[in-house]
Write a protein that holds these residues in place. Sequence first.
Motif, PDB file in Angstrom:
ATOM      1  N   ASN A 157     -12.941 -13.269  11.902  1.00 54.60           N
ATOM      2  CA  ASN A 157     -13.848 -12.143  11.979  1.00 54.60           C
ATOM      3  C   ASN A 157     -15.171 -12.551  11.334  1.00 54.60           C
ATOM      4  OD1 ASN A 157     -15.128  -9.715  12.110  1.00 54.60           O
ATOM      5  ND2 ASN A 157     -13.727  -8.638  10.735  1.00 54.60           N
ATOM      6  N   ILE A 158     -16.209 -12.768  12.148  1.00 58.01           N
ATOM      7  CA  ILE A 158     -17.497 -13.191  11.609  1.00 58.01           C
ATOM      8  C   ILE A 158     -18.430 -12.018  11.321  1.00 58.01           C
ATOM      9  CG2 ILE A 158     -17.382 -15.431  12.751  1.00 58.01           C
ATOM     10  CD1 ILE A 158     -19.476 -14.282  14.747  1.00 58.01           C
ATOM     11  N   ARG A 159     -18.001 -10.827  11.642  1.00 56.54           N
ATOM     12  CA  ARG A 159     -18.872  -9.660  11.460  1.00 56.54           C
ATOM     13  C   ARG A 159     -19.357  -9.489  10.019  1.00 56.54           C
ATOM     14  NH1 ARG A 159     -15.081  -6.945  15.309  1.00 56.54           N
ATOM     15  NH2 ARG A 159     -16.175  -7.039  17.291  1.00 56.54           N
ATOM     16  N   PRO A 160     -18.495  -9.640   8.996  1.00 59.66           N
ATOM     17  CA  PRO A 160     -19.018  -9.464   7.627  1.00 59.66           C
ATOM     18  C   PRO A 160     -20.105 -10.484   7.275  1.00 59.66           C
ATOM     19  CG  PRO A 160     -16.613  -9.457   7.618  1.00 59.66           C
ATOM     20  CD  PRO A 160     -17.049  -9.821   8.995  1.00 59.66           C
ATOM     21  N   TYR A 161     -19.950 -11.724   7.732  1.00 55.86           N
ATOM     22  CA  TYR A 161     -20.946 -12.755   7.433  1.00 55.86           C
ATOM     23  C   TYR A 161     -22.246 -12.492   8.185  1.00 55.86           C
ATOM     24  CZ  TYR A 161     -16.665 -14.819   5.789  1.00 55.86           C
ATOM     25  OH  TYR A 161     -15.488 -15.016   5.148  1.00 55.86           O
ATOM     26  N   LEU A 162     -22.131 -12.064   9.422  1.00 58.41           N
ATOM     27  CA  LEU A 162     -23.306 -11.727  10.209  1.00 58.41           C
ATOM     28  C   LEU A 162     -24.028 -10.533   9.591  1.00 58.41           C
ATOM     29  CD1 LEU A 162     -24.983 -12.333  12.708  1.00 58.41           C
ATOM     30  CD2 LEU A 162     -23.468 -10.842  14.009  1.00 58.41           C
ATOM     31  N   LEU A 163     -23.274  -9.537   9.176  1.00 53.95           N
ATOM     32  CA  LEU A 163     -23.858  -8.362   8.539  1.00 53.95           C
ATOM     33  C   LEU A 163     -24.583  -8.748   7.249  1.00 53.95           C
ATOM     34  CD1 LEU A 163     -24.210  -5.301   8.592  1.00 53.95           C
ATOM     35  CD2 LEU A 163     -22.066  -5.109   7.339  1.00 53.95           C
ATOM     36  N   LEU A 164     -23.990  -9.634   6.461  1.00 53.97           N
ATOM     37  CA  LEU A 164     -24.616 -10.081   5.220  1.00 53.97           C
ATOM     38  C   LEU A 164     -25.941 -10.796   5.508  1.00 53.97           C
ATOM     39  CD1 LEU A 164     -24.378 -10.442   2.142  1.00 53.97           C
ATOM     40  CD2 LEU A 164     -23.182 -12.583   2.586  1.00 53.97           C
ATOM     41  N   GLN A 165     -25.976 -11.616   6.545  1.00 56.07           N
ATOM     42  CA  GLN A 165     -27.214 -12.297   6.905  1.00 56.07           C
ATOM     43  C   GLN A 165     -28.276 -11.307   7.380  1.00 56.07           C
ATOM     44  OE1 GLN A 165     -26.174 -15.303   9.741  1.00 56.07           O
ATOM     45  NE2 GLN A 165     -25.172 -16.582   8.216  1.00 56.07           N
ATOM     46  N   LEU A 166     -27.857 -10.307   8.158  1.00 60.01           N
ATOM     47  CA  LEU A 166     -28.817  -9.305   8.632  1.00 60.01           C
ATOM     48  C   LEU A 166     -29.363  -8.471   7.483  1.00 60.01           C
ATOM     49  CD1 LEU A 166     -27.132  -8.198  11.968  1.00 60.01           C
ATOM     50  CD2 LEU A 166     -29.204  -9.572  11.680  1.00 60.01           C
ATOM     51  N   VAL A 167     -28.532  -8.155   6.510  1.00 66.10           N
ATOM     52  CA  VAL A 167     -28.990  -7.408   5.336  1.00 66.10           C
ATOM     53  C   VAL A 167     -30.002  -8.241   4.545  1.00 66.10           C
ATOM     54  CG1 VAL A 167     -28.249  -6.495   3.086  1.00 66.10           C
ATOM     55  CG2 VAL A 167     -26.988  -5.897   5.148  1.00 66.10           C
TER      56      VAL A 167
END
Length: 179
Positions: free
Chosen positions: A122-132
């Motif tokens: 699940n890469i969503r948490p890492y992607l979300l962290l980068q977007l934040v």
Amino acid sequence: MEFQTAFDLFIGLTLLVAGILTLAFRNRQNSFIGVRIGYTYMSEEAWRKANTAGGLFFVGFSLVLVIMALTGVSIQAFLLALIVGVLAGVGVSVAVAKRTYELEELSREAPEKPPGKKIEVNIRPYLLLQLVALGAYLLLVALNWSALPEPMTVHFDASGNPNGFMSKAWGAVGIPLMV
């Protein structure tokens, strides 16, 4: 005999003894003499080949050092040759051990894939962290836009002098968005 010549001869002869001992003990794994790295401990063939290559290299290299000592080269040239030679010898030994071990591993039949669940990432948490983080950066740029210089320095030479410039929009927003 000068101290430097005696020192250089001692180093050359010490490497000669180390090379001979490495060759002498190349057929039996041990914890004291030879090339002792992970690959050589995991494979007897890697041990033998790496220690043969390393032993031969260091015997030859030590003879070069002895000749350098007898011809009276400067200490700087001798030490440079010593460092380069030892690094090359270690590199050769490690490369031979790694290649031998990897070829040995490739020659073994691969085990069957065990039945079971497919591993899902699940890469969503890492992607979300980068977007934040990107959003926080852009907010910081927007709040400090008037304080940013025009043009912006984006590169410095080896002395620390600026030598690359961009417009404020490209330097603060465009390039970070592309990266």
